[in-house]
Design a protein around this motif. Structure first.
Motif, mmCIF file in Angstrom:
data_model
loop_
_atom_site.group_PDB
_atom_site.id
_atom_site.type_symbol
_atom_site.label_atom_id
_atom_site.label_comp_id
_atom_site.label_asym_id
_atom_site.label_seq_id
_atom_site.Cartn_x
_atom_site.Cartn_y
_atom_site.Cartn_z
ATOM 1 N N ASP A 152 0.829 -1.198 0.000
ATOM 2 C CA ASP A 152 0.000 0.000 0.000
ATOM 3 C C ASP A 152 0.871 1.257 0.000
ATOM 4 O O ASP A 152 1.574 1.548 0.981
ATOM 5 N N ALA A 153 0.816 2.013 -1.080
ATOM 6 C CA ALA A 153 1.670 3.194 -1.216
ATOM 7 C C ALA A 153 1.368 4.254 -0.161
ATOM 8 O O ALA A 153 2.275 4.940 0.320
ATOM 9 N N ASN A 154 0.098 4.395 0.209
ATOM 10 C CA ASN A 154 -0.239 5.403 1.222
ATOM 11 C C ASN A 154 0.364 5.057 2.577
ATOM 12 O O ASN A 154 0.771 5.952 3.328
ATOM 13 N N THR A 155 0.445 3.773 2.898
ATOM 14 C CA THR A 155 1.088 3.372 4.151
ATOM 15 C C THR A 155 2.580 3.661 4.097
ATOM 16 O O THR A 155 3.170 4.127 5.078
ATOM 17 N N VAL A 156 3.197 3.412 2.957
ATOM 18 C CA VAL A 156 4.616 3.749 2.798
ATOM 19 C C VAL A 156 4.831 5.247 2.998
ATOM 20 O O VAL A 156 5.737 5.664 3.735
ATOM 21 N N ARG A 157 3.992 6.054 2.378
ATOM 22 C CA ARG A 157 4.138 7.515 2.518
ATOM 23 C C ARG A 157 3.953 7.936 3.977
ATOM 24 O O ARG A 157 4.645 8.833 4.472
ATOM 25 N N ARG A 158 3.000 7.308 4.656
ATOM 26 C CA ARG A 158 2.766 7.643 6.072
ATOM 27 C C ARG A 158 3.980 7.303 6.926
ATOM 28 O O ARG A 158 4.367 8.074 7.815
ATOM 29 N N ILE A 159 4.612 6.162 6.670
ATOM 30 C CA ILE A 159 5.800 5.777 7.420
ATOM 31 C C ILE A 159 6.927 6.777 7.182
ATOM 32 O O ILE A 159 7.596 7.219 8.133
ATOM 33 N N VAL A 160 7.132 7.163 5.940
ATOM 34 C CA VAL A 160 8.206 8.104 5.622
ATOM 35 C C VAL A 160 7.922 9.467 6.258
ATOM 36 O O VAL A 160 8.832 10.115 6.803
ATOM 37 N N ARG A 161 6.667 9.899 6.233
ATOM 38 C CA ARG A 161 6.304 11.167 6.884
ATOM 39 C C ARG A 161 6.567 11.107 8.378
ATOM 40 O O ARG A 161 7.105 12.039 8.981
ATOM 41 N N THR A 162 6.177 9.999 8.992
ATOM 42 C CA THR A 162 6.354 9.850 10.443
ATOM 43 C C THR A 162 7.826 9.838 10.825
ATOM 44 O O THR A 162 8.210 10.374 11.867
ATOM 45 N N ALA A 163 8.649 9.249 9.977
ATOM 46 C CA ALA A 163 10.089 9.195 10.251
ATOM 47 C C ALA A 163 10.726 10.575 10.233
ATOM 48 O O ALA A 163 11.735 10.809 10.905
ATOM 49 N N ALA A 164 10.149 11.515 9.464
ATOM 50 C CA ALA A 164 10.655 12.893 9.392
ATOM 51 C C ALA A 164 12.168 12.917 9.163
ATOM 52 O O ALA A 164 12.923 13.565 9.898
ATOM 53 N N LEU A 165 12.606 12.219 8.139
ATOM 54 C CA LEU A 165 14.032 12.100 7.855
ATOM 55 C C LEU A 165 14.623 13.415 7.380
ATOM 56 O O LEU A 165 13.936 14.252 6.787
ATOM 57 N N ARG A 166 15.916 13.566 7.609
ATOM 58 C CA ARG A 166 16.655 14.727 7.134
ATOM 59 C C ARG A 166 17.350 14.369 5.822
ATOM 60 O O ARG A 166 17.672 13.207 5.581
ATOM 61 N N PRO A 167 17.615 15.356 4.978
ATOM 62 C CA PRO A 167 18.259 15.062 3.696
ATOM 63 C C PRO A 167 19.616 14.376 3.830
ATOM 64 O O PRO A 167 20.040 13.663 2.923
ATOM 65 N N ASP A 168 20.315 14.593 4.949
ATOM 66 C CA ASP A 168 21.639 13.992 5.121
ATOM 67 C C ASP A 168 21.599 12.693 5.927
ATOM 68 O O ASP A 168 22.652 12.132 6.260
ATOM 69 N N ASP A 169 20.413 12.175 6.233
ATOM 70 C CA ASP A 169 20.321 10.944 7.013
ATOM 71 C C ASP A 169 20.826 9.737 6.222
ATOM 72 O O ASP A 169 20.574 9.601 5.025
ATOM 73 N N VAL A 170 21.516 8.857 6.947
ATOM 74 C CA VAL A 170 21.868 7.533 6.433
ATOM 75 C C VAL A 170 20.957 6.555 7.159
ATOM 76 O O VAL A 170 21.050 6.384 8.377
ATOM 77 N N VAL A 171 20.068 5.925 6.414
ATOM 78 C CA VAL A 171 18.989 5.133 6.990
ATOM 79 C C VAL A 171 19.277 3.646 6.836
ATOM 80 O O VAL A 171 19.566 3.173 5.734
ATOM 81 N N VAL A 172 19.191 2.920 7.933
ATOM 82 C CA VAL A 172 19.272 1.466 7.903
ATOM 83 C C VAL A 172 17.855 0.916 7.742
ATOM 84 O O VAL A 172 16.952 1.284 8.494
ATOM 85 N N GLU A 173 17.684 0.047 6.748
ATOM 86 C CA GLU A 173 16.412 -0.649 6.573
ATOM 87 C C GLU A 173 16.680 -2.146 6.686
ATOM 88 O O GLU A 173 17.464 -2.701 5.930
ATOM 89 N N ILE A 174 16.035 -2.782 7.643
ATOM 90 C CA ILE A 174 16.183 -4.227 7.831
ATOM 91 C C ILE A 174 15.055 -4.933 7.081
ATOM 92 O O ILE A 174 13.890 -4.607 7.247
ATOM 93 N N GLY A 175 15.428 -5.908 6.253
ATOM 94 C CA GLY A 175 14.434 -6.676 5.520
ATOM 95 C C GLY A 175 13.684 -5.871 4.484
ATOM 96 O O GLY A 175 12.450 -5.791 4.532
#
Length: 303
Positions: A37-60
């Protein structure tokens, strides 16, 4: 259809096609339930409030549903994938769906529970900027061990947002005195301020699991250190306190202290009621107990 949107996110049909292309049949053993579900993906990314310089670990990362949402929001995604076929296919999916962001992806093929290094200055690690955030849909069967392992391994993580089984989300964020407060609650609180960040329906996954999910947000803060008491010592006390939930701390910690009387003396030094149970006290109280016990006496009891 979701697969036609300009942000490159995957829909259910896209997932099935990608799985068919590599001959993948999702397995419960690896906790393979893929977000469609693309809307759920967008919600997760919004909630994370990442910064442009963040290095993000994604497990699985699986077939790449969340990866595609994360890449435009940060500097780099370090995607750790245990399934060799999925690890090999992910760069091609990103190149096909989001070619302008393909250079931001680094795939680490391996088991997150056995991970000992990542780019970013850890001993023996490849060069690169240190991970600053973790955003992941964690496999249900290993969610808590993976989370605690990564929090310990990567002290540079300032924020973690994970999707886990709803019951696990409740436990991780539970306060002292709650019905579900336990070992995961205390150990997560050692590293971070932990809060619930929303519910996720089982219907947004393929294949659909038997339970709903929840988002948990952890914001790193300094551990409640006291006189140099190490994490291992505190966690040993936590494990002993919850080994038999109905026991008082006086009884539960008798093995670590040497006797119930010695445990009572330690608890009084720590300012904790010997008649209390493990679910009644917070991580700071556990730290005081570990300090009173003496770190050297319980190092060998760590789990």
């Amino acid at each position: 259809m979701v697969g036609e949107v300009t942000d490159g996110l995957l829909g259910a049909a896209d997932l099935r096609r990608l799985a068919a292309d590599i001959g993948l049949r999702p397995t419960k053993t690896l906790g393979q339930n893929f977000l469609h579900d693309a809307n759920t993906v967008r919600r997760i990314v919004r909630t994370a409030a990442l910064r442009p310089d963040d290095v993000v670990v994604e497990i699985g990362p699986g077939l790449g549903s969340l990866t595609l949402g994360l890449l435009p929001a940060c500097r780099t995604v370090l995607a750790v994938e245990v399934d060799p076929a999925l690890a090999a296919a992910l760069p091609g999916t990103v190149e096909d769906r989001l070619p302008g962001y393909a250079t931001r992806l680094r795939v680490v093929a391996g088991d997150a529970l056995r991970l000992t290094q990542l780019p970013g200055g850890l001993p023996g690690s490849p060069p690169g900027p240190a991970p600053s955030a973790m955003v992941a849909n964690l496999p249900y069967n290993i969610a808590v061990p993976v989370l605690l392992h990564l929090l310990d391994l990567l002290p540079t993580l300032r924020m973690v947002l994970v999707m886990v089984q709803a019951e696990v989300a409740e436990r991780l964020a539970a306060p002292p005195g709650s019905r579900v407060y336990g070992v995961p609650s205390v150990k997560a609180a050692w590293y971070a301020e932990v809060t619930r960040a929303g519910a996720v329906s089982r219907r947004v996954f393929w294949p659909e699991p038997q339970v709903d999910s929840g988002l948990v947000l952890l914001r790193r803060r300094p551990p409640p250190a006291l006189d140099g008491v190490p994490r291992e010592a505190v966690f040993a006390v936590v494990d002993a306190a919850f080994a038999q939930r109905r026991k008082t701390l006086r009884a539960a910690l008798a093995g670590l202290a040497g006797s119930p009387a010695a445990a009572e003396a330690v608890l009084r030094v720590a300012g904790v009621d010997p008649g209390a149970r493990g679910e009644a006290i917070d991580v700071r109280a556990y730290t005081r107990i570990a300090a009173a016990l003496g770190a050297t006496s319980i190092r060998g009891a760590v789990t």
